[in-house]
Motif scaffolding. Structure first.
Motif: not given
Length: 119
Positions: A51-79
């Motif tokens: 559904v969504a992926d983010i690499t250690s460098g911050g590159t994100t990837m989404y399939p067309d089915s969710v692109k524009g609707r879903f957003t992945i994010s992360r908080d390193f401090a909170k893990n």
């Protein structure tokens, strides 16, 4: 060993939003040192899909089915890893799994959280 625990699933109507959270714990491996973290889903009778992926460098990837609707994010401090899902559709109904892969290729999975989109 890394444990991933998802939360935030539920029942919503089409067009509404949900935010999934995933907390990583259990070892000194912070998500900041993971090769990648992401979200997958599996609907009844279907294979698990990315559904969504983010690499250690911050590159994100989404399939067309969710692109524009879903957003992945992360908080390193909170893990923690998040999946913001907007404009949900009935076809988004599935069990959503948090996923992480370390630099040695070892993969970790959460237990899943159910998302149901229905009127």
């Amino acid at each position: 060993q890394v444990q991933l625990v998802e939360s935030g699933g539920g029942l919503v109507q089409p067009g509404e939003s949900l935010r999934l959270s995933c907390v990583a714990s259990g070892s000194s491996q912070s998500i900041a040192y993971m090769y990648g973290v992401g979200w997958y889903r599996q609907a009844p009778g279907k294979e698990r899909e990315l559904v969504a992926d983010i690499t250690s460098g911050g590159t994100t990837m989404y399939p067309d089915s969710v692109k524009g609707r879903f957003t992945i994010s992360r908080d390193f401090a909170k893990n923690e890893i998040y999946l913001q899902m907007n404009s949900l559709k009935p076809e988004d109904t599935a069990v959503y799994y948090c996923h992480a892969q370390n630099l040695r290729g070892v993969e970790y999975w959460g237990q899943g959280t159910q998302v149901t989109v229905s009127s």
